[in-house]
Design an enzyme around this catalytic site. Structure first.
Site, PDB file in Angstrom:
ATOM      1  N   ASP A 207       0.587  -1.189  -0.086  1.00  0.00           N
ATOM      2  CA  ASP A 207       0.085   0.116   0.115  1.00  0.00           C
ATOM      3  C   ASP A 207       0.801   1.233  -0.033  1.00  0.00           C
ATOM      4  O   ASP A 207       1.867   1.351   0.772  1.00  0.00           O
ATOM      5  CB  ASP A 207      -0.752   0.024   1.157  1.00  0.00           C
ATOM      6  CG  ASP A 207      -1.980   1.086   1.322  1.00  0.00           C
ATOM      7  OD1 ASP A 207      -2.823   1.047   0.613  1.00  0.00           O
ATOM      8  OD2 ASP A 207      -1.745   1.829   2.224  1.00  0.00           O
ATOM      9  N   GLU A 272       8.896 -17.668  -6.664  1.00  0.00           N
ATOM     10  CA  GLU A 272       9.358 -16.594  -5.874  1.00  0.00           C
ATOM     11  C   GLU A 272       8.001 -15.985  -5.163  1.00  0.00           C
ATOM     12  O   GLU A 272       7.189 -15.554  -6.047  1.00  0.00           O
ATOM     13  CB  GLU A 272      10.266 -15.600  -6.283  1.00  0.00           C
ATOM     14  CG  GLU A 272      10.772 -14.635  -5.816  1.00  0.00           C
ATOM     15  CD  GLU A 272      11.502 -13.488  -6.366  1.00  0.00           C
ATOM     16  OE1 GLU A 272      11.977 -14.076  -7.470  1.00  0.00           O
ATOM     17  OE2 GLU A 272      12.047 -12.529  -6.037  1.00  0.00           O
TER      18      GLU A 272
HETATM   19  C1  NOJ Z   1      -4.625   3.298  -0.625  1.00  0.00           C
HETATM   20  C2  NOJ Z   1      -5.761   2.276  -0.592  1.00  0.00           C
HETATM   21  O1  NOJ Z   1      -6.000   1.607  -1.633  1.00  0.00           O
HETATM   22  C3  NOJ Z   1      -6.713   3.212  -0.043  1.00  0.00           C
HETATM   23  O2  NOJ Z   1      -8.063   2.226  -0.062  1.00  0.00           O
HETATM   24  C4  NOJ Z   1      -6.367   3.613   1.347  1.00  0.00           C
HETATM   25  O3  NOJ Z   1      -7.304   4.327   1.861  1.00  0.00           O
HETATM   26  C5  NOJ Z   1      -5.013   4.338   1.470  1.00  0.00           C
HETATM   27  N1  NOJ Z   1      -4.057   3.590   0.687  1.00  0.00           N
HETATM   28  C6  NOJ Z   1      -4.619   4.326   2.852  1.00  0.00           C
HETATM   29  O4  NOJ Z   1      -4.017   3.142   3.183  1.00  0.00           O
END
Ligand code: NOJ
Length: 546
Positions: A207, A272
């Protein structure tokens, strides 16, 4: 990749189709109106039949759910809303038993404020975990330490009166940013990755991948030039700055090199474990830097270019060229067509063009990310203002991500089989124009049937995933390109013509130039295609020599 001979040995992820599951909205088996892990397990046969290679699950970890799971309270526990660890292990077994890999979300930048690490950190300046988050005194004249803003356009600093300092948060104030410059944070977060790798996950979607590395001096961001877009869609106040210092510092690269070493310690053959990075970067050279100089960082930096590009033939071809030009040798591109953060593709390009969008996604070189529901042509849901749940939408309704997160419509009934008929789903259910999954299942003209056929074709023609791509001259409004195992291999090559207009367009010249008078077999977005060399309005066709 244009014209370049492909690698000879490829790993599964280099031409995979990864199906993105938003667990809250997939299938509810315990009657609380929210999807759960058992629901995902129940639908593994559906995904195997669809023909995807892997699933990526958005967060299902213990969380206060203020950002619906991206605010993690315990990285190694399943939130009871979604089930328990036994449900996760069963999901993993079921998916692997069906030949599907499983990727999960890994959220390095922040935790929930309710996470015990932050609770300890905020207990006072002398806390042993104070330096696990980013705490600062007020600026010399008072107020926040610098001008950084959250994605919601508010100050990224919140004053903590109890401990007498500001802390940094790139998102909600209940989602404090971790301090990755502290080696203890790095070790603890690497342990989180190890925990899930030990359980058997095949990798992670990382993320906000650029965010953990910020300018060590926390300099102010400069203003953005008017009209600039920091994301792939206008983000209001967030677009007022150039996000130069609050993310993407060059220290991000050694971090992901170490992460790759960690992944590789679980085996570096075809199996992997992999990292997909969420990278909203549209300077393609910067985007491509996340592969690492020696392809030793992210396996697959996600590319959101298709979400930012107008649905036009020229613009799309230019985007693909630019991305491929920036791609390091031997790297493979990724293509995202939809996500839980963006308007649905069927609403962006329109119902009539949604099949073409699917055909494009599944015929571009590299790895494709297919967001759940897009195979049904699910449009954005209409959400009444009083029903908005998304924290972004509660601040700025036009930015709400709820419309893209409505539940999967599986079958007939008041809740379309997402949950029990008497239960109120967490967001209203929307039925796509083509019908529910059950209705589309045996309908030869449905988008579900087309998606399955495209995925089957992709399996039988490796050139679709790993071959070369060449764009061809075509009538205005038609996107035409070939995919070949080798630049000169015309007899095994496929020619794709997508009519992005609402009128019929002849493509006989394109076909004659490429294939002469040979007879061709076709896979079309329309169920009624004969042997005409004229594309119907909105029609996409894949042509192969017989
Ligand atoms: C990106 C994620 O896809 C989104 O849904 C989220 O609100 C933000 N990152 C914060 O983690």
């Amino acid at each position: 990749m244009t014209g370049r001979a492909p690698r000879t040995t490829r790993s599964w992820w280099q031409d995979a189709v990864i199906y993105h599951v938003y667990p809250r909205s997939f299938l509810d088996t315990d009657g609380d109106g929210v999807g759960d892990l058992r629901g995902i397990s129940h639908r593994i046969p559906y995904l195997a039949r669809l023909g995807v290679d892997a699933l990526w699950l958005s967060p299902f970890f213990s969380s206060p759910m203020e950002d619906f799971g991206y605010d993690i309270r315990d990285h190694t526990a399943v939130d009871s809303l979604f089930g328990d660890m036994a449900n996760f292990d069963a999901l993993l077994d079921t998916a692997h038993g069906h030949g599907l890999r499983v990727l999960i979300d890994y959220v390095p930048n922040h935790t929930a404020a309710a996470h015990p690490w932050f609770q300890e950190s905020r207990s006072g300046p002398d806390s042993g975990r104070r330096d696990w988050y980013i705490w600062r005194d007020p600026a010399p004249g008072g107020g926040p330490p610098n001008n950084w803003i959250t994605l919601f356009g508010e100050s990224a600093w919140t004053w903590d009166s109890r401990s007498g300092q500001y802390y940094l948060h790139s998102f909600l104030s209940t989602m404090p940013d971790l301090n990755w410059r502290n080696p203890a944070v790095r070790e603890a977060m690497f342990d989180v990755a190890r925990f899930w790798l030990d359980r058997g996950v095949d990798g992670f979607r990382v993320d906000c991948a650029p965010l953990p590395a910020k300018d060590p001096a926390l300099r102010d961001n400069p203003p953005a030039s008017p009209g600039a877009m920091a994301h792939h869609r206008p983000m209001g106040g967030y677009d007022s700055q150039q996000h130069l210092y609050d993310q993407g510092h060059s220290d991000i690269h050694p971090l992901y090199r170490d992460f790759r070493i960690l992944l590789r310690s679980y085996g570096d053959g075809p199996d992997e474990r992999i990292a997909l990075g969420e990278i909203h970067e549209y300077d393609w050279r910067v985007w491509s830097s996340y592969f690492g100089r020696d392809l030793d960082e992210m396996h697959l930096p996600l590319n959101f270019g298709l979400l930012r590009t107008p649905w036009q033939a020229r613009a799309t071809a230019d985007l693909v060229h630019e991305v491929l030009r920036a791609l390091p040798d031997d790297a493979v591109p990724t293509w995202v067509m939809g996500s839980h953060d963006d308007p649905r593709v069927a609403s962006r390009v329109g119902r009539a063009q949604a099949p073409n969008a699917m055909m494009l996604l599944l015929t571009l070189p590299g790895t494709a990310i297919l967001y759940n529901g897009d195979e049904l042509g699910l449009p954005d849901a209409d959400i009444a203002p009083e029903d908005i749940r998304d924290p972004w939408g509660l601040r700025t309704p036009s930015l709400s991500r709820d419309p893209a997160r409505s539940p999967m419509p599986w079958s007939d009934g008041p809740t379309a089989g997402f949950t029990a008929p008497e239960v109120t789903p967490w967001l209203p259910v929307t039925i796509p124009p083509g019908g529910t999954a059950a209705a589309q299942e045996h309908d030869p003209s449905s988008l579900l049937t087309l998606t399955r056929a495209l995925l089957a074709l992709r399996r039988s023609h490796p050139a679709l995933g790993s071959g070369t791509i060449e764009f061809l001259d075509a009538p205005t409004g038609v996107l035409a390109y070939t995919r070949s195992a080798h630049p000169q291999a015309t007899d095994r090559s496929l020619l794709i013509t997508l009519n992005l207009t609402d009128h019929a367009v002849p493509v006989d010249q394109v076909l004659a130039d490429r294939f002469g008078g040979r007879s061709l077999s076709t896979l079309a977005t329309t169920a009624t295609r004969g042997d005409s060399r004229v594309l119907a309005p909105h029609e996409g066709v894949i042509w192969t020599p017989e």
